[in-house]
Design an enzyme around this catalytic site. Structure first.
Site, PDB file in Angstrom:
ATOM      1  N   ASP A 268       0.625  -1.352   0.140  1.00 50.04           N
ATOM      2  CA  ASP A 268       0.153  -0.432   0.186  1.00 50.04           C
ATOM      3  C   ASP A 268       0.855   1.317   0.215  1.00 50.04           C
ATOM      4  O   ASP A 268       1.509   1.241   0.892  1.00 50.04           O
ATOM      5  CB  ASP A 268      -1.123  -0.760   1.214  1.00 50.04           C
ATOM      6  N   ARG A 320      -7.917  -4.403  -6.380  1.00 56.96           N
ATOM      7  CA  ARG A 320      -7.066  -2.851  -6.097  1.00 56.96           C
ATOM      8  C   ARG A 320      -5.761  -3.751  -6.856  1.00 56.96           C
ATOM      9  O   ARG A 320      -4.459  -3.811  -6.223  1.00 56.96           O
ATOM     10  CB  ARG A 320      -6.817  -2.586  -4.922  1.00 56.96           C
TER      11      ARG A 320
END
Length: 446
Positions: A268, A320
């Protein structure tokens, strides 16, 4: 600072080790790195994505002998990472070579730690499930003694499994078996970091949090990514592998009517991190792969989150890959593949989120057994430009795909008129060459 003699790797020793340079098949025009992965002087190539926009990322290049380490366990890795204080205005360059498997969930004697080692005496899963049953608790925020005990348990685990990577650091895997597992590498408030040739897996959160208001029926949310970039800039991640390892979430039981989730993201990039290049890496067998920007409300992310993704393989990643908010992202020559095996039910690949500006160029999506794969998903974004992307061999009309997911008004606002053009990138391969090249080259040990 005194350093572990067993962790120190002399420059002389490095030069005697055979080169592990990455090879490039002749079928590709892209020139992969040719520097030895065991050279402490390795730096990013000029022009290699947003990460090199202010000059190549150098990491620990220039480190003196006393700050070149070879680490084989958590204690040695932690000491090497702390060898120059992250609080210094200009942290001392360091190069850390990772050898073999490093388990981050261990005590000082390298004994593996599991849930029972971290669990607060007042915490009990069965009692927690009864206390917060949606039929009686509803959608109120979770609170009370059991939630406090869960938080104390989580804090105990976090104090062990999260290690911080400071500025001017190169973290390099030795050979083809370097692995960091059961924890989270946090690159926070750091600059000029290289991470190469390491597999990361199973950043397992033993105490996920229940959120009754997440989606229609509530969700379990876990805490740890394999690697997190948080308020950091000028980072190059290359030839790494990211996965859930032997404990994927599809094996989990359900609690409170929803599947327990013990893993968060693979990589992330959040909280205003900027000038990042992720290349030649393999993301596999996971639910939520990569966030670039973690909230629509973080308006301070505007102008940041500039990320390049190239020659990566997103392999059975449900969604994602990435999901983008605010960022200006160049995704080129990546391979996306998925199979309908019921373990990682495919959702989408690229999420076009709020205030994002994404250029997707010459990527390949291979999903032949999935009916009408939705490789793009609209998350309030208005600007997206795509050229040369193939879905099962057919070029996709990106704007049409996104507009089909919106209202007429939102669809009319979607356009490919970005306020930037990618200028920092290496040679871009023809789409026909991407799949084979990426399969042969992406990931640690390749």
């Amino acid at each position: 600072m005194q350093v572990l003699a067993s962790a120190l790797l002399s420059v002389a020793a490095i030069t005697m080790i055979a080169s592990c340079a990455t090879s490039t098949p002749s079928s590709s025009s892209y020139a992969a790195p040719t520097q030895s992965l065991l050279s402490p002087q390795q730096t990013q190539q000029p022009n290699n994505g947003w990460g090199a926009a202010e000059g190549p990322v150098t990491g620990g290049a220039g480190a003196v002998k006393e700050h070149i380490y070879r680490v084989r366990n958590r204690a040695e890795l932690a000491q090497a990472l702390m060898a120059s204080s992250r609080k210094l205005a200009a942290p001392i360059p360091k190069v850390i070579f990772v050898e073999g498997t490093i388990d981050l969930s261990v005590d000082d004697n390298n004994r593996p730690l599991v849930e029972s080692d971290y669990r607060d005496p007042a915490f009990n899963w069965d009692q927690y499930a009864r206390a917060f049953d949606p039929q009686t608790w509803g959608k109120k925020p979770v609170e009370g003694p059991l939630e406090d005990a869960r938080k104390r348990s989580a804090a105990r685990q976090e104090s062990v499994v999260v290690l911080h990577v400071g500025s001017n650091t190169s973290l390099i895997g030795v050979g083809n078996k370097a692995l960091i597992k059961n924890g989270n590498l946090m690159v926070k408030n750091a600059e000029n970091v290289i991470i190469r040739n390491i597999a990361f897996e199973d950043s397992y959160d033993y105490f996920p949090q229940w959120d009754p208001k997440d989606n229609a029926n509530g969700e379990w949310n876990s805490e740890y990514d394999n690697v997190t970039l948080y308020t950091s800039r000028r980072i190059w991640i290359d030839h790494c592998t990211f996965s859930d390892g032997a404990r994927p979430d599809h094996l989990n039981r359900s609690l409170l009517g929803r599947p327990l989730q013990f893993h968060d993201g693979l990589l992330d990039i959040v909280r205003g991190s900027d000038l990042i290049t992720v290349s030649n890496s393999h993301f596999k067998n996971h639910d939520k792969g990569m966030l670039i920007g973690n909230s629509d409300t973080r308006t301070d992310d505007a102008g940041k989150l500039r990320v390049t993704l190239h020659h990566n393989w997103f392999d059975n990643v449900k969604e994602r890959s990435p999901r983008v908010r605010y960022g200006r992202v160049h995704a080129y020559n990546n391979l996306y593949s998925a199979t309908p095996d019921g373990k990682y039910a495919y959702g989408y690949s690229i999420g076009v989120g709020y205030q994002s500006q994404i250029v997707a160029q010459n990527n390949v999506f291979e999903m032949p057994a999935i009916t009408e794969p939705r490789v793009l998903k609209w998350w309030r974004g208005e600007r997206f430009k795509a050229t040369g992307n193939l879905v099962n061999g057919i070029e996709v009309n990106a704007l049409a795909m996104l507009r089909s997911q919106t209202s007429a008004e939102a669809g009319a606002a979607l356009n490919d008129r970005l306020d930037w053009t990618p200028t920092f990138h290496l040679a871009i391969d023809p789409t026909a060459r991407v799949a084979q090249f990426v399969r042969n080259n992406a990931g640690a040990g390749r």
